[in-house]
Design an enzyme around this catalytic site. Structure first.
Site: not given
Ligand code: GLP
Length: 236
Positions: A67, A136, A138, A143
Site C-alpha cells: 500500500d 481492527n 485490517h 479496513e
Molecule cells: C499500517 C499498514 C499495515 C500494517 C499496520 C500495522 O496500517 N498499512 O500494513 O499491518 O499498519 O502496523 P504496526 O505493525 O505498526 O502495528
C-alpha cells in the site's frame, strides 16, 4: 496454518527474515510482498544483516508493497516508498527498478489501482507475502467493511487506523485519510503468507482473526482460508 511463538521481538524478526531469505535462496527471482508499519522493521534489519553476511543475494528479486498513502510523494519521509528505501531497499543489492509500490501521487487513482493489479499479475503474483495486522484486523489498508475488496482499491482510512498511524506524523491531522491498497486477491493468491504480530495489544485481534468467524468485519479472518499461512507471534 502454522503458528510460531517467538521468544521476543528479535526472535520474531530473525525467524521472519530466515523464512523470507529461504524463499530468495530457493527462487532467486522471487516476488516478495512487503509490508510497512512498525512490526516488520526488525525483519528488515535482519534481512540487511543476512545480505551483508553474504547469506542472501537480492540481485534478481522483485518486491511489491501492499500500500501507499494517497498524496504522499516518494520524497516525503512519511511515504511508504521512503520507509521501504530507508529500512530495506537502499541497504541490499536489489535493483530499484524491480521494487514496486502504488503511486500515491497518481493523477487518476482508479487507473493506478488497475495498473498495480496488472503489474502484480504480470509478475505472476507474490511467492511470499509478509503481513502485519491492524488493531481492527485490517491487512494492508483493507479496513473492516461489508465485503472483502478483491482488487487494489482506494481505502478511506478508519479513525482507529488514523489514530494508530498518527505516532509517525507530527500531528494526527497530518495523517492522510486515504491510501491505495492491494485487495484480497493479491494477498490470497500469494503462494505463502507470513503474518507477524508483535505485542500484547495484538493478541485479541489475532485470536479473533485466526479462530473467529470469517467476515469482512475482520479483514484478516480471510487468511484462515489461505493454504500456506505462517503466523509468527510475540505477545509480550
Ligand atoms: C499500517 C499498514 C499495515 C500494517 C499496520 C500495522 O496500517 N498499512 O500494513 O499491518 O499498519 O502496523 P504496526 O505493525 O505498526 O502495528
Amino acid at each position: 496454518m502454522k503458528i510460531v511463538e517467538a521468544k521476543n521481538y528479535e526472535d520474531l524478526s530473525k525467524k521472519a527474515a530466515a523464512l523470507i531469505s529461504a524463499q530468495v535462496i530457493l527462487k532467486p527471482n522471487a516476488v516478495i510482498g512487503l509490508a510497512t508499519g512498525s512490526t516488520p522493521i526488525g525483519t528488515y534489519e535482519q534481512l540487511v544483516e543476512l545480505y551483508k553476511k553474504g547469506y542472501v543475494d537480492f540481485s534478481n528479486a522483485r518486491t511489491v508493497n501492499l500500500d501507499e498513502y494517497c498524496g504522499l510523494s516518494p520524497e516525503n519521509d512519511q511515504s511508504y516508498r521512503y520507509f521501504m528505501n530507508e529500512k530495506l531497499l537502499n541497504h541490499i543489492n536489489i535493483k530499484m527498478e524491480n521494487t514496486f509500490l502504488p503511486d500515491g501521487m497518481a493523477k487518476d487513482f482508479d487507473k493506478e489501482c488497475k495498473r498495480y493489479d496488472e503489474l502484480i499479475d504480470n509478475l505472476g503474483g507474490m511467492d511470499i507475502q509478509l503481513l502485519g495486522i491492524g488493531h481492527n484486523g485490517h491487512i494492508a489498508f483493507n479496513e473492516p467493511s461489508n465485503t472483502f475488496p478483491a482488487y487494489t482499491n482506494i481505502s478511506k482510512l478508519g479513525e482507529s487506523t488514523i489514530e494508530a498511524n498518527a505516532r509517525f506524523f507530527d500531528s494526527p491531522s497530518d495523517v492522510p485519510t486515504a491510501a491505495l491498497t492491494v485487495g484480497m486477491k493479491a494477498i490470497m493468491q500469494a503462494k505463502k503468507v507470513l503474518l507477524l504480530a508483535n505485542g500484547m495489544d495484538k493478541k485479541h485481534i489475532i485470536e479473533k482473526s485466526l479462530y473467529g468467524e470469517i467476515t469482512p468485519n475482520v479483514p484478516a479472518s480471510i487468511l484462515q482460508l489461505h493454504p500456506d499461512l505462517t503466523v509468527i507471534t510475540c505477545f509480550k
